[in-house]
Design an enzyme around this catalytic site. Structure first.
Site, PDB file in Angstrom:
ATOM      1  N   ASP A   1       6.639   6.345  -7.876  1.00  0.00           N
ATOM      2  CA  ASP A   1       6.455   7.806  -7.847  1.00  0.00           C
ATOM      3  C   ASP A   1       7.406   8.490  -8.828  1.00  0.00           C
ATOM      4  O   ASP A   1       6.992   9.372  -9.589  1.00  0.00           O
ATOM      5  CB  ASP A   1       6.781   8.318  -6.429  1.00  0.00           C
ATOM      6  CG  ASP A   1       5.526   8.703  -5.660  1.00  0.00           C
ATOM      7  OD1 ASP A   1       4.494   8.970  -6.296  1.00  0.00           O
ATOM      8  OD2 ASP A   1       5.586   8.737  -4.417  1.00  0.00           O
TER       9      ASP A   1
ATOM     10  N   LEU B   1       0.826  -1.216   0.000  1.00  0.00           N
ATOM     11  CA  LEU B   1       0.000   0.000   0.000  1.00  0.00           C
ATOM     12  C   LEU B   1       0.861   1.267   0.000  1.00  0.00           C
ATOM     13  O   LEU B   1       2.044   1.217   0.380  1.00  0.00           O
ATOM     14  CB  LEU B   1      -0.879   0.023   1.261  1.00  0.00           C
ATOM     15  CG  LEU B   1      -1.982  -1.038   1.364  1.00  0.00           C
ATOM     16  CD1 LEU B   1      -2.582  -1.009   2.774  1.00  0.00           C
ATOM     17  CD2 LEU B   1      -3.061  -0.807   0.310  1.00  0.00           C
TER      18      LEU B   1
ATOM     19  N   SER C   1       1.745  -1.665  -7.267  1.00  0.00           N
ATOM     20  CA  SER C   1       1.436  -2.860  -8.094  1.00  0.00           C
ATOM     21  C   SER C   1       0.313  -3.676  -7.447  1.00  0.00           C
ATOM     22  O   SER C   1       0.541  -4.779  -6.975  1.00  0.00           O
ATOM     23  CB  SER C   1       2.681  -3.710  -8.331  1.00  0.00           C
ATOM     24  OG  SER C   1       3.543  -3.798  -7.229  1.00  0.00           O
TER      25      SER C   1
ATOM     26  N   ARG D   1       6.741   7.921 -12.565  1.00  0.00           N
ATOM     27  CA  ARG D   1       5.564   8.665 -13.037  1.00  0.00           C
ATOM     28  C   ARG D   1       5.916  10.123 -13.364  1.00  0.00           C
ATOM     29  O   ARG D   1       5.094  10.859 -13.888  1.00  0.00           O
ATOM     30  CB  ARG D   1       4.428   8.582 -12.003  1.00  0.00           C
ATOM     31  CG  ARG D   1       3.682   7.257 -12.055  1.00  0.00           C
ATOM     32  CD  ARG D   1       2.668   7.124 -10.945  1.00  0.00           C
ATOM     33  NE  ARG D   1       1.893   5.885 -11.040  1.00  0.00           N
ATOM     34  CZ  ARG D   1       0.826   5.719 -11.816  1.00  0.00           C
ATOM     35  NH1 ARG D   1       0.393   6.705 -12.563  1.00  0.00           N
ATOM     36  NH2 ARG D   1       0.187   4.560 -11.844  1.00  0.00           N
TER      37      ARG D   1
ATOM     38  N   GLY E   1       2.438   4.264   1.567  1.00  0.00           N
ATOM     39  CA  GLY E   1       2.826   4.489   2.957  1.00  0.00           C
ATOM     40  C   GLY E   1       3.264   3.241   3.694  1.00  0.00           C
ATOM     41  O   GLY E   1       3.561   3.278   4.894  1.00  0.00           O
ATOM     42  N   SER E   2       3.320   2.108   2.984  1.00  0.00           N
ATOM     43  CA  SER E   2       3.695   0.855   3.666  1.00  0.00           C
ATOM     44  C   SER E   2       5.201   0.768   3.915  1.00  0.00           C
ATOM     45  O   SER E   2       5.661  -0.084   4.694  1.00  0.00           O
ATOM     46  CB  SER E   2       3.224  -0.360   2.852  1.00  0.00           C
ATOM     47  OG  SER E   2       3.807  -0.350   1.561  1.00  0.00           O
TER      48      SER E   2
ATOM     49  N   SER F   1       9.423   2.590  -0.567  1.00  0.00           N
ATOM     50  CA  SER F   1      10.586   3.401  -0.972  1.00  0.00           C
ATOM     51  C   SER F   1      11.662   3.349   0.118  1.00  0.00           C
ATOM     52  O   SER F   1      12.856   3.253  -0.187  1.00  0.00           O
ATOM     53  CB  SER F   1      10.181   4.861  -1.199  1.00  0.00           C
ATOM     54  OG  SER F   1       9.113   4.932  -2.097  1.00  0.00           O
TER      55      SER F   1
ATOM     56  N   GLY G   1     -10.488   6.622  -6.300  1.00  0.00           N
ATOM     57  CA  GLY G   1      -9.730   5.439  -6.713  1.00  0.00           C
ATOM     58  C   GLY G   1      -8.386   5.349  -6.027  1.00  0.00           C
ATOM     59  O   GLY G   1      -7.380   5.029  -6.663  1.00  0.00           O
TER      60      GLY G   1
HETATM   61  N1  LIG Z   1      -5.231   6.927  -6.681  1.00  0.00           N
HETATM   62  C1  LIG Z   1      -4.032   6.622  -6.205  1.00  0.00           C
HETATM   63  N2  LIG Z   1      -3.799   5.394  -5.677  1.00  0.00           N
HETATM   64  C2  LIG Z   1      -2.568   5.098  -5.194  1.00  0.00           C
HETATM   65  N3  LIG Z   1      -1.500   5.963  -5.199  1.00  0.00           N
HETATM   66  C3  LIG Z   1      -1.694   7.182  -5.737  1.00  0.00           C
HETATM   67  C4  LIG Z   1      -2.963   7.563  -6.234  1.00  0.00           C
HETATM   68  N4  LIG Z   1      -2.853   8.853  -6.681  1.00  0.00           N
HETATM   69  C5  LIG Z   1      -1.592   9.256  -6.464  1.00  0.00           C
HETATM   70  N5  LIG Z   1      -0.880   8.249  -5.896  1.00  0.00           N
HETATM   71  C6  LIG Z   1       0.564   8.352  -5.628  1.00  0.00           C
HETATM   72  O1  LIG Z   1       1.180   7.532  -6.629  1.00  0.00           O
HETATM   73  C7  LIG Z   1       2.086   6.617  -6.045  1.00  0.00           C
HETATM   74  C8  LIG Z   1       1.865   5.190  -6.577  1.00  0.00           C
HETATM   75  O2  LIG Z   1       2.374   5.041  -7.848  1.00  0.00           O
HETATM   76  P1  LIG Z   1       2.632   3.562  -8.394  1.00  0.00           P
HETATM   77  O3  LIG Z   1       3.165   3.736  -9.768  1.00  0.00           O
HETATM   78  O4  LIG Z   1       3.455   2.813  -7.424  1.00  0.00           O
HETATM   79  O5  LIG Z   1       1.147   2.955  -8.437  1.00  0.00           O
HETATM   80  S1  LIG Z   1       0.633   1.633  -9.163  1.00  0.00           S
HETATM   81  O6  LIG Z   1       1.631   0.575  -8.942  1.00  0.00           O
HETATM   82  O7  LIG Z   1       0.468   1.929 -10.587  1.00  0.00           O
HETATM   83  O8  LIG Z   1      -0.665   1.328  -8.536  1.00  0.00           O
HETATM   84  C9  LIG Z   1       1.828   6.598  -4.565  1.00  0.00           C
HETATM   85  O9  LIG Z   1       3.116   6.582  -3.989  1.00  0.00           O
HETATM   86  P2  LIG Z   1       3.484   5.709  -2.676  1.00  0.00           P
HETATM   87  O10 LIG Z   1       2.801   6.418  -1.550  1.00  0.00           O
HETATM   88  O11 LIG Z   1       4.973   5.799  -2.622  1.00  0.00           O
HETATM   89  O12 LIG Z   1       3.009   4.295  -2.877  1.00  0.00           O
HETATM   90  C10 LIG Z   1       1.013   7.874  -4.288  1.00  0.00           C
HETATM   91  O13 LIG Z   1       1.875   8.860  -3.780  1.00  0.00           O
HETATM   92  N1  LIG Z   2      10.337   0.568   8.905  1.00  0.00           N
HETATM   93  C1  LIG Z   2       9.829   1.763   9.155  1.00  0.00           C
HETATM   94  N2  LIG Z   2       9.734   2.207  10.416  1.00  0.00           N
HETATM   95  C2  LIG Z   2       9.207   3.428  10.700  1.00  0.00           C
HETATM   96  N3  LIG Z   2       8.761   4.297   9.750  1.00  0.00           N
HETATM   97  C3  LIG Z   2       8.829   3.900   8.484  1.00  0.00           C
HETATM   98  C4  LIG Z   2       9.355   2.616   8.114  1.00  0.00           C
HETATM   99  N4  LIG Z   2       9.292   2.504   6.786  1.00  0.00           N
HETATM  100  C5  LIG Z   2       8.745   3.654   6.330  1.00  0.00           C
HETATM  101  N5  LIG Z   2       8.473   4.486   7.340  1.00  0.00           N
HETATM  102  C6  LIG Z   2       7.877   5.843   7.216  1.00  0.00           C
HETATM  103  O1  LIG Z   2       6.592   5.661   6.639  1.00  0.00           O
HETATM  104  C7  LIG Z   2       6.349   6.666   5.666  1.00  0.00           C
HETATM  105  C8  LIG Z   2       6.026   6.003   4.326  1.00  0.00           C
HETATM  106  O2  LIG Z   2       7.171   5.326   3.849  1.00  0.00           O
HETATM  107  P1  LIG Z   2       7.480   5.209   2.314  1.00  0.00           P
HETATM  108  O3  LIG Z   2       8.748   4.451   2.184  1.00  0.00           O
HETATM  109  O4  LIG Z   2       7.407   6.547   1.652  1.00  0.00           O
HETATM  110  O5  LIG Z   2       6.252   4.301   1.825  1.00  0.00           O
HETATM  111  P2  LIG Z   2       5.728   3.971   0.376  1.00  0.00           P
HETATM  112  O6  LIG Z   2       6.903   4.114  -0.559  1.00  0.00           O
HETATM  113  O7  LIG Z   2       5.233   2.563   0.454  1.00  0.00           O
HETATM  114  O8  LIG Z   2       4.648   4.953   0.092  1.00  0.00           O
HETATM  115  C9  LIG Z   2       7.574   7.548   5.629  1.00  0.00           C
HETATM  116  O9  LIG Z   2       7.323   8.696   6.411  1.00  0.00           O
HETATM  117  C10 LIG Z   2       8.656   6.705   6.253  1.00  0.00           C
HETATM  118  O10 LIG Z   2       9.623   7.471   6.925  1.00  0.00           O
END
Ligand SMILES: Nc1ncnc2c1ncn2[C@@H]1O[C@H](COP(=O)(O)OS(=O)(=O)O)[C@@H](OP(=O)(O)O)[C@H]1O
Ligand SMILES: Nc1ncnc2c1ncn2[C@@H]1O[C@H](COP(=O)(O)OP(=O)(O)O)[C@@H](O)[C@H]1O
Length: 234
Positions: free
Chosen positions: A93, A64, A137, A96, A66-67, A70, A186
């Site tokens: 990110d 997800l 994904s 894109r 924020g999981s 990255s 979405g």
């Molecule tokens: N609708 C919607 N759903 C999910 N995420 C969204 C959306 N709109 C924008 N974002 C931002 O786009 C990042 C995800 O891009 P991805 O290329 O990894 O998405 S995907 O694999 O095609 O589903 C994702 O980054 P991460 O938070 O790092 O996962 C979001 O910041």
């Molecule tokens: N193992 C971890 N322990 C504590 N905080 C984390 C951990 N991994 C990620 N975070 C924090 O969670 C937030 C989301 O992480 P990020 O790597 O950007 O997630 P994603 O790429 O899945 O969106 C960031 O603020 C990051 O600092």
């Protein structure tokens, strides 16, 4: 001539060797193109891997928003670098902003996004690189299609099994808040699906309600790569 993994994909095709000893495999039709030929490069993957003393593979991180995808990708990248192994991060990110800037978040666009990144990751792995792809994904079939592009189990799927509640409480970009307010439609996990892997190589999750540090998570992936021989001298 050393045979590449690409050749296996087109086994059964009529092959011709031209005057340079290069293999040409005619394909009358592929996708939207006609009359195109596979050009076999004389320097093969094994030779490249020996030269740079690395074994190419793809580490595919799914989960997800924020999981921690990255964060894990960058920690793993740094740990491998410290061990003298070159890896490269393909982050959803970031891609894109360029390669995939024409794509949105419909199911079709996400599928195309993953397909393109899968193809790029395959090229990186063929070059001998440890390619780290970090994308939501969300669809199992799209991740499986990327796995199918890679031969010999060189696709290592890592599932960031972080609960939605934790992802949402982190919300570093404020996107969950916007999605809950109906200002983003979405959004994965809110009003768009996420299909967790049924069988992945590595699953990372909280232990007794505590999230392991990014370094510990990266270390877990490094240990897996080590155990499977990806970090051995070539
Ligand atoms: N609708 C919607 N759903 C999910 N995420 C969204 C959306 N709109 C924008 N974002 C931002 O786009 C990042 C995800 O891009 P991805 O290329 O990894 O998405 S995907 O694999 O095609 O589903 C994702 O980054 P991460 O938070 O790092 O996962 C979001 O910041
Ligand atoms: N193992 C971890 N322990 C504590 N905080 C984390 C951990 N991994 C990620 N975070 C924090 O969670 C937030 C989301 O992480 P990020 O790597 O950007 O997630 P994603 O790429 O899945 O969106 C960031 O603020 C990051 O600092």
């Amino acid at each position: 001539m050393q045979k590449s993994e690409f050749e296996g994909k087109i086994k059964g095709s009529h092959q011709e060797e031209n005057s340079n000893g290069r293999i040409r495999i005619p394909m009358s039709s592929l996708g939207n193109s006609n009359n195109i030929f596979w050009q076999e490069c004389p320097v093969g993957k094994l030779e490249r891997q020996k030269l740079i003393n690395q074994k190419g593979c793809v580490v595919w991180i799914t989960g997800l928003s924020g999981s921690g995808k990255s964060t894990l990708a960058f920690s793993l990248n740094r740990q491998l670098f410290s061990r003298g192994k070159l890896s490269y991060v393909l982050d959803g990110d970031n891609l894109r902003h360029g390669l995939n800037k024409d794509l949105g978040f419909s199911a079709e666009d996400r599928t195309e996004n993953i397909r393109r990144v899968g193809e790029v990751a395959k090229l990186f792995a063929d070059a001998g690189m440890i390619c780290i792809a970090s994308l939501i994904s969300p669809y199992r079939k799209d991740r499986d299609a990327c796995r199918a592009m890679l031969p010999d189990s060189n696709f290592i799927e890592v599932f960031m099994n972080t609960p939605l509640s934790l992802c949402e409480s982190r919300d570093p970009k404020g996107l969950y808040k916007l999605a809950r307010a109906g200002k983003i439609k979405g959004f994965t996990g809110i009003d768009d699906p996420y299909e967790p892997p049924l069988q992945c190589e590595i699953e990372l999750q909280q232990i007794d309600g505590v999230c392991p540090t990014p370094t510990a998570m990266g270390g877990q992936v490094v240990s897996y790569l080590e155990e499977k021989g990806y970090l051995e001298d070539q």
